[in-house]
Design a protein around this motif. Sequence first.
Motif, PDB file in Angstrom:
ATOM      1  N   UNK A   5       2.525  -1.464  -4.935  1.00 45.91           N
ATOM      2  CA  UNK A   5       2.777  -1.995  -3.527  1.00 45.91           C
ATOM      3  C   UNK A   5       1.463  -2.929  -3.321  1.00 45.91           C
ATOM      4  N   UNK A   6       1.801  -3.875  -2.203  1.00 46.01           N
ATOM      5  CA  UNK A   6       0.679  -4.413  -1.606  1.00 46.01           C
ATOM      6  C   UNK A   6      -0.173  -3.574  -0.671  1.00 46.01           C
ATOM      7  N   UNK A   7      -1.562  -4.091  -0.756  1.00 43.48           N
ATOM      8  CA  UNK A   7      -2.373  -3.285   0.125  1.00 43.48           C
ATOM      9  C   UNK A   7      -1.957  -3.278   1.513  1.00 43.48           C
ATOM     10  N   UNK A   8      -1.395  -4.370   1.949  1.00 40.87           N
ATOM     11  CA  UNK A   8      -1.114  -4.398   3.609  1.00 40.87           C
ATOM     12  C   UNK A   8      -0.119  -3.448   3.927  1.00 40.87           C
ATOM     13  N   UNK A   9       0.649  -2.826   2.820  1.00 39.19           N
ATOM     14  CA  UNK A   9       1.541  -2.008   3.179  1.00 39.19           C
ATOM     15  C   UNK A   9       1.010  -0.450   3.390  1.00 39.19           C
ATOM     16  N   UNK A  10      -0.545  -0.364   2.897  1.00 39.12           N
ATOM     17  CA  UNK A  10      -1.084   1.037   3.063  1.00 39.12           C
ATOM     18  C   UNK A  10      -2.475   1.067   3.787  1.00 39.12           C
ATOM     19  N   UNK A  11      -2.699  -0.556   4.227  1.00 36.23           N
ATOM     20  CA  UNK A  11      -3.996  -0.812   4.971  1.00 36.23           C
ATOM     21  C   UNK A  11      -4.273   0.124   5.948  1.00 36.23           C
ATOM     22  N   UNK A  12      -3.400   0.101   7.047  1.00 43.96           N
ATOM     23  CA  UNK A  12      -3.580   0.916   8.080  1.00 43.96           C
ATOM     24  C   UNK A  12      -3.844   2.299   7.820  1.00 43.96           C
ATOM     25  N   UNK A  13      -3.322   2.927   6.828  1.00 44.38           N
ATOM     26  CA  UNK A  13      -3.427   4.190   6.429  1.00 44.38           C
ATOM     27  C   UNK A  13      -4.635   4.779   5.937  1.00 44.38           C
ATOM     28  N   UNK A  14      -5.451   3.808   5.543  1.00 44.96           N
ATOM     29  CA  UNK A  14      -6.583   4.032   4.598  1.00 44.96           C
ATOM     30  C   UNK A  14      -7.945   4.319   5.639  1.00 44.96           C
ATOM     31  N   UNK A  15      -8.762   5.096   5.121  1.00 44.88           N
ATOM     32  CA  UNK A  15      -9.835   5.850   6.326  1.00 44.88           C
ATOM     33  C   UNK A  15     -11.057   5.601   5.123  1.00 44.88           C
ATOM     34  N   UNK A  16     -12.056   5.703   6.136  1.00 42.61           N
ATOM     35  CA  UNK A  16     -13.661   5.880   5.449  1.00 42.61           C
ATOM     36  C   UNK A  16     -13.576   7.270   4.550  1.00 42.61           C
TER      37      UNK A  16
END
Length: 211
Positions: A5-16
């Motif tokens: 999948x594309x990064x923008x599909x999970x970018x909001x779920x990523x955390x430090x």
Amino acid sequence: MNREILLNEVSTSLKTGDLILFHGIETSSKLIELIEWSYWSHIGMVVLPKDIGLEGTEPLLWESTSSSDGLNDVILGVPKNDGPMLVSLAGRLAIDSTERFDTHFKVKYLSQSLQNDELTALKNCILKLHMRSFPSDAQMLTAYVEGRRQNIPASFDSLFCSQLTAMTFMAMNMLSKSYVANGYCPKDFDEQLNFPKLKAYQYFDGAKLKG
């Protein structure tokens, strides 16, 4: 079917603290994967700017690599030749895919959010190690083998990717310092076997990503 999948599909779920694994096809990447008996040849840590006092919302990647490939290091504001750098995660995936440096990527989700003391330690670690360089292939191989087999520490003047990641975990008091940072490889962070944690956390497989 390889469901990427594309990064923008999970970018909001990523955390430090989340990790990104890279599978490379260049000669140096293939050598690393062969030596480590691993599918993955590169690793970096996701950093959200707000967590270390920077502006912006785009996920960044804390990594050590042989070239910035023209990506701006967000601390310097210009590309850095090599070594530890903090760059756009989306930019890194795009360049690596376009230039065919790496062909597959995977997210590893940290089971919990980092606490304030861990974020402070992360920020200090980035500032401390940021201007180091990247070793030659021969230096990296020697450092890794000596670290893995004999627990011999390598020079901190130049750092390879999993060495930097291990040092970052040690700085956050999440990984034992009884074993040298240059004895770790990307596979260790993926599988978490023989991985001396100091805190109760885990990493879970996320999606495989397209560049």
